[in-house]
Design a protein around this motif. Structure first.
Motif, PDB file in Angstrom:
ATOM      1  N   THR A  86       0.831  -1.204   0.000  1.00  0.00           N
ATOM      2  CA  THR A  86       0.000   0.000   0.000  1.00  0.00           C
ATOM      3  C   THR A  86       0.868   1.257   0.000  1.00  0.00           C
ATOM      4  OG1 THR A  86      -1.765  -1.150   1.175  1.00  0.00           O
ATOM      5  CG2 THR A  86      -1.801   1.253   1.263  1.00  0.00           C
ATOM      6  N   LEU A  87       1.910   1.251   0.814  1.00  0.00           N
ATOM      7  CA  LEU A  87       2.828   2.391   0.867  1.00  0.00           C
ATOM      8  C   LEU A  87       3.449   2.669  -0.495  1.00  0.00           C
ATOM      9  CD1 LEU A  87       4.540   4.466   2.584  1.00  0.00           C
ATOM     10  CD2 LEU A  87       6.241   2.637   2.703  1.00  0.00           C
ATOM     11  N   PHE A  88       3.986   1.639  -1.132  1.00  0.00           N
ATOM     12  CA  PHE A  88       4.627   1.819  -2.436  1.00  0.00           C
ATOM     13  C   PHE A  88       3.616   2.256  -3.488  1.00  0.00           C
ATOM     14  CE2 PHE A  88       8.433   0.338  -0.697  1.00  0.00           C
ATOM     15  CZ  PHE A  88       9.450   0.458  -1.632  1.00  0.00           C
TER      16      PHE A  88
ATOM     17  N   ASP B  85       3.701   5.230  -6.515  1.00  0.00           N
ATOM     18  CA  ASP B  85       2.992   4.777  -7.710  1.00  0.00           C
ATOM     19  C   ASP B  85       3.670   3.551  -8.325  1.00  0.00           C
ATOM     20  OD1 ASP B  85       0.875   4.927  -9.488  1.00  0.00           O
ATOM     21  OD2 ASP B  85       1.995   6.157 -10.912  1.00  0.00           O
ATOM     22  N   GLU B  86       4.029   2.610  -7.450  1.00  0.00           N
ATOM     23  CA  GLU B  86       4.706   1.382  -7.882  1.00  0.00           C
ATOM     24  C   GLU B  86       4.003   0.189  -7.252  1.00  0.00           C
ATOM     25  OE1 GLU B  86       9.079  -0.761  -7.596  1.00  0.00           O
ATOM     26  OE2 GLU B  86       8.942   1.384  -7.314  1.00  0.00           O
ATOM     27  N   THR B  87       3.856  -0.854  -8.027  1.00  0.00           N
ATOM     28  CA  THR B  87       3.223  -2.077  -7.537  1.00  0.00           C
ATOM     29  C   THR B  87       4.301  -3.064  -7.114  1.00  0.00           C
ATOM     30  OG1 THR B  87       1.370  -1.753  -9.051  1.00  0.00           O
ATOM     31  CG2 THR B  87       1.666  -3.962  -8.138  1.00  0.00           C
ATOM     32  N   LEU B  88       4.182  -3.557  -5.890  1.00  0.00           N
ATOM     33  CA  LEU B  88       5.113  -4.567  -5.384  1.00  0.00           C
ATOM     34  C   LEU B  88       4.407  -5.918  -5.343  1.00  0.00           C
ATOM     35  CD1 LEU B  88       6.877  -2.997  -2.255  1.00  0.00           C
ATOM     36  CD2 LEU B  88       7.824  -3.324  -4.522  1.00  0.00           C
ATOM     37  N   SER B  89       5.072  -6.933  -5.851  1.00  0.00           N
ATOM     38  CA  SER B  89       4.542  -8.289  -5.695  1.00  0.00           C
ATOM     39  C   SER B  89       4.734  -8.717  -4.248  1.00  0.00           C
ATOM     40  CB  SER B  89       5.281  -9.254  -6.624  1.00  0.00           C
ATOM     41  OG  SER B  89       6.631  -9.390  -6.207  1.00  0.00           O
ATOM     42  N   ASP B  90       4.036  -9.768  -3.849  1.00  0.00           N
ATOM     43  CA  ASP B  90       4.230 -10.311  -2.502  1.00  0.00           C
ATOM     44  C   ASP B  90       5.691 -10.682  -2.287  1.00  0.00           C
ATOM     45  OD1 ASP B  90       1.519 -10.021  -2.079  1.00  0.00           O
ATOM     46  OD2 ASP B  90       1.062 -12.158  -2.197  1.00  0.00           O
ATOM     47  N   PHE B  91       6.317 -11.254  -3.318  1.00  0.00           N
ATOM     48  CA  PHE B  91       7.711 -11.674  -3.206  1.00  0.00           C
ATOM     49  C   PHE B  91       8.629 -10.476  -2.967  1.00  0.00           C
ATOM     50  CE2 PHE B  91      11.883 -12.395  -5.128  1.00  0.00           C
ATOM     51  CZ  PHE B  91      12.305 -13.491  -4.394  1.00  0.00           C
ATOM     52  N   ARG B  92       8.481  -9.427  -3.785  1.00  0.00           N
ATOM     53  CA  ARG B  92       9.342  -8.243  -3.636  1.00  0.00           C
ATOM     54  C   ARG B  92       9.136  -7.577  -2.288  1.00  0.00           C
ATOM     55  NH1 ARG B  92       8.955  -4.128  -8.309  1.00  0.00           N
ATOM     56  NH2 ARG B  92      10.661  -3.195  -7.155  1.00  0.00           N
TER      57      ARG B  92
END
Length: 78
Positions: free
Chosen positions: A20-22, A27-34
């Protein structure tokens, strides 16, 4: 020092919070892994410092209580 381990629930909550923060701030999507890798890296680099500070804070708090112990429980023998 023992490795800091998170419960599955806490880890999932942190992953969601980081995603949510990212998303909102960068404006960046993080995968669960990242997100999990970032959390692991932060735990390795910041964990010991935060842990040691917490231990020092607790030690100081208890020392203050111990220093005041005589005033709290001392009984005059006269």
């Amino acid at each position: 020092m023992k490795t800091i381990e998170l419960s599955d629930e806490r880890r999932e909550a942190l992953v969601a919070h980081l995603q949510t923060l990212f998303s909102t701030e960068f404006d960046e999507t993080l995968s669960d892994f990242r997100a999990g890798e970032i959390i692991d890296h932060l735990l390795k680099t910041l964990g010991p410092t935060v842990y040691n500070q917490a231990v020092e804070d607790v030690r100081a708090h208890f020392q203050t209580k111990l220093d005041d112990l005589n005033g709290e429980v001392y009984i005059d023998e006269k």
